[in-house]
Design a protein around this motif. Structure first.
Motif, PDB file in Angstrom:
ATOM      1  N   GLU A  75       7.457   1.086  -6.509  1.00  0.00           N
ATOM      2  CA  GLU A  75       7.438   0.703  -5.090  1.00  0.00           C
ATOM      3  C   GLU A  75       8.310   1.641  -4.266  1.00  0.00           C
ATOM      4  O   GLU A  75       7.913   2.090  -3.190  1.00  0.00           O
ATOM      5  CB  GLU A  75       7.897  -0.750  -4.925  1.00  0.00           C
ATOM      6  CG  GLU A  75       6.901  -1.761  -5.460  1.00  0.00           C
ATOM      7  CD  GLU A  75       7.259  -3.191  -5.083  1.00  0.00           C
ATOM      8  OE1 GLU A  75       8.198  -3.383  -4.283  1.00  0.00           O
ATOM      9  OE2 GLU A  75       6.593  -4.119  -5.595  1.00  0.00           O
ATOM     10  N   CYS A 107       1.378  -1.353  -7.415  1.00  0.00           N
ATOM     11  CA  CYS A 107       1.113  -0.419  -6.311  1.00  0.00           C
ATOM     12  C   CYS A 107       1.212  -1.071  -4.940  1.00  0.00           C
ATOM     13  O   CYS A 107       1.297  -0.378  -3.936  1.00  0.00           O
ATOM     14  CB  CYS A 107      -0.303   0.151  -6.415  1.00  0.00           C
ATOM     15  SG  CYS A 107      -0.539   1.320  -7.722  1.00  0.00           S
ATOM     16  N   LEU A 108       1.128  -2.381  -4.911  1.00  0.00           N
ATOM     17  CA  LEU A 108       0.863  -3.037  -3.625  1.00  0.00           C
ATOM     18  C   LEU A 108       2.003  -3.917  -3.149  1.00  0.00           C
ATOM     19  O   LEU A 108       1.898  -5.129  -3.092  1.00  0.00           O
ATOM     20  CB  LEU A 108      -0.436  -3.841  -3.722  1.00  0.00           C
ATOM     21  CG  LEU A 108      -1.683  -2.958  -3.834  1.00  0.00           C
ATOM     22  CD1 LEU A 108      -2.895  -3.770  -4.217  1.00  0.00           C
ATOM     23  CD2 LEU A 108      -1.934  -2.221  -2.528  1.00  0.00           C
ATOM     24  N   SER A 109       3.099  -3.291  -2.789  1.00  0.00           N
ATOM     25  CA  SER A 109       4.161  -4.035  -2.136  1.00  0.00           C
ATOM     26  C   SER A 109       3.667  -4.477  -0.763  1.00  0.00           C
ATOM     27  O   SER A 109       3.035  -3.694  -0.037  1.00  0.00           O
ATOM     28  CB  SER A 109       5.399  -3.156  -1.963  1.00  0.00           C
ATOM     29  OG  SER A 109       6.287  -3.752  -1.045  1.00  0.00           O
ATOM     30  N   ALA A 113       1.479  -2.232   1.885  1.00  0.00           N
ATOM     31  CA  ALA A 113       0.091  -2.371   1.405  1.00  0.00           C
ATOM     32  C   ALA A 113      -0.936  -2.040   2.478  1.00  0.00           C
ATOM     33  O   ALA A 113      -2.018  -1.525   2.181  1.00  0.00           O
ATOM     34  CB  ALA A 113      -0.139  -3.789   0.884  1.00  0.00           C
ATOM     35  N   GLU A 114      -0.591  -2.307   3.738  1.00  0.00           N
ATOM     36  CA  GLU A 114      -1.539  -2.033   4.832  1.00  0.00           C
ATOM     37  C   GLU A 114      -1.750  -0.534   5.044  1.00  0.00           C
ATOM     38  O   GLU A 114      -2.691  -0.127   5.721  1.00  0.00           O
ATOM     39  CB  GLU A 114      -1.038  -2.675   6.129  1.00  0.00           C
ATOM     40  CG  GLU A 114      -1.121  -4.193   6.102  1.00  0.00           C
ATOM     41  CD  GLU A 114      -0.517  -4.834   7.338  1.00  0.00           C
ATOM     42  OE1 GLU A 114      -1.221  -5.624   7.991  1.00  0.00           O
ATOM     43  OE2 GLU A 114       0.647  -4.549   7.641  1.00  0.00           O
ATOM     44  N   THR A 220      -8.492  -5.600  -3.505  1.00  0.00           N
ATOM     45  CA  THR A 220      -7.320  -6.139  -2.838  1.00  0.00           C
ATOM     46  C   THR A 220      -7.704  -6.613  -1.438  1.00  0.00           C
ATOM     47  O   THR A 220      -8.651  -6.091  -0.835  1.00  0.00           O
ATOM     48  CB  THR A 220      -6.211  -5.075  -2.722  1.00  0.00           C
ATOM     49  OG1 THR A 220      -6.700  -3.987  -1.930  1.00  0.00           O
ATOM     50  CG2 THR A 220      -5.807  -4.566  -4.088  1.00  0.00           C
ATOM     51  N   VAL A 222      -5.453  -7.686   2.130  1.00  0.00           N
ATOM     52  CA  VAL A 222      -4.149  -7.811   2.773  1.00  0.00           C
ATOM     53  C   VAL A 222      -4.306  -8.649   4.031  1.00  0.00           C
ATOM     54  O   VAL A 222      -5.159  -8.360   4.876  1.00  0.00           O
ATOM     55  CB  VAL A 222      -3.575  -6.418   3.135  1.00  0.00           C
ATOM     56  CG1 VAL A 222      -2.201  -6.559   3.789  1.00  0.00           C
ATOM     57  CG2 VAL A 222      -3.490  -5.530   1.897  1.00  0.00           C
ATOM     58  N   VAL A 284      -0.587 -10.052  -0.079  1.00  0.00           N
ATOM     59  CA  VAL A 284      -1.526  -9.152  -0.746  1.00  0.00           C
ATOM     60  C   VAL A 284      -2.201  -9.923  -1.874  1.00  0.00           C
ATOM     61  O   VAL A 284      -1.538 -10.500  -2.734  1.00  0.00           O
ATOM     62  CB  VAL A 284      -0.800  -7.920  -1.336  1.00  0.00           C
ATOM     63  CG1 VAL A 284      -1.804  -6.990  -2.008  1.00  0.00           C
ATOM     64  CG2 VAL A 284      -0.028  -7.183  -0.255  1.00  0.00           C
TER      65      VAL A 284
END
Length: 306
Positions: A75, A107-109, A113-114, A220, A222, A284
């Motif tokens: 992250e 990968c997607l904190s 993520a946006e 994913t 968000v 997310v």
């Protein structure tokens, strides 16, 4: 703001991930795209970093696996990459024992993520290793299978090392495990970039069609809330969620409290932790064949109920 494309390179030890990365980077250079690489090694010393040219931004994660022990480091490095460079795409080469769902999760904190668009999980399979996988432990066999099951693109590499009949048998096995993924045969991990990068869909009305058409498995979604929501209604939403949603993480606020909460959900278990810092209320979602419209409508409804 432009979203940075993310490609996760998965595959068992020695399957050819680094050769694949080198081939990809040379093609990206020809297209004059701005590319960066994050490379994960289990050991304390990087072995494959010399495969990446000096002009390509590279972050190395050593002595652990991004899917478990060093998620936090990934992250931090992702955030640094996004802040330091104006990128078109980012390639993450995982360790040979990384699980695709866990890597995607890492990968997607919700903090960035946006800004990312995870385009594909590309799993490379050593055909000889696959043929002889019964010699592996049960746990490693299961991992090998799941690296195939959750891939958007499967590359059957080193096909020159087995016979035509063996190739046909392996193709049938892989297609049985992953009916929707794209299957490609390769030698020395050579593959045209256009074959592993999903096409861009520009028209917003075609957005959902793109997900169905591309048959991407792990997707994913968000969602950012503009208001606090009712805790009991949120928990009812969780109970009614499809079981193809594997992970949720992010920050959320509830009407009964002025606090922000860090929210984690996995394997059916929700966890709420008070956050000392006010965060943007973003969640997310990670799952298979996510219905974006359904999730968006239900989450917006939670806000409107207030």
């Amino acid at each position: 703001m432009k979203k940075v494309e993310v490609y996760i390179l998965s595959g068992f030890l020695g399957a050819g991930k680094t050769s694949l990365l080198q081939n990809i980077l040379s093609q990206e250079k020809q297209q004059k795209r701005k590319i960066a690489v994050i490379m994960n090694e289990l050991g304390e010393v990087s072995i494959d970093s010399n495969a990446v040219s000096e002009e390509t931004p590279l972050k190395e994660l050593l002595n652990g696996c991004v899917c478990c022990t060093i998620q936090g480091q990934l992250e931090v490095q992702l955030e640094n990459m996004l802040r330091e460079y104006d990128l078109d795409a980012l390639y993450i080469e995982t360790t040979g024992v990384a699980h695709p769902i866990e890597v995607l999760d890492a990968c997607l904190s919700p903090l960035f993520a946006e800004n990312l668009n995870v385009k594909a999980i590309i799993s490379i399979v050593d055909t000889k290793r696959w043929k002889d996988r019964s010699k592996l432990s049960i746990q490693l066999r299961k991992l090998l299978i799941e690296q195939v099951q959750h891939a958007d693109v499967v590359l059957l590499n080193k096909i020159d090392s087995i016979s035509d009949d063996e190739q046909s048998a392996i193709v049938s096995e892989i297609q049985g495990l992953n009916k929707n993924g794209k299957l490609l045969m390769t030698e020395f991990a050579r593959v045209p970039l256009s074959m592993i990068q999903p096409k861009q869909m520009i028209d917003k009305q075609q957005h959902e069609t793109a997900h169905v058409h591309e048959k991407l498995h792990l997707r994913t979604y968000v969602h950012t809330f503009t208001h606090q929501i009712d805790l009991s209604e949120f928990e009812q939403f969780l109970r009614e969620m499809p079981d193809t949603i594997y992970r949720i993480k992010g920050y959320i606020g509830f009407t009964h409290s002025s606090d922000s909460y860090l929210f984690q959900y996995s394997y059916g278990m929700p966890i709420y932790m008070k956050e000392p810092i006010k965060r943007k209320k973003t969640l997310v979602f990670i799952g298979e064949d996510l219905d974006h419209n359904m999730l968006r409508e239900k989450l917006i409804l939670l806000e409107k109920s207030e």
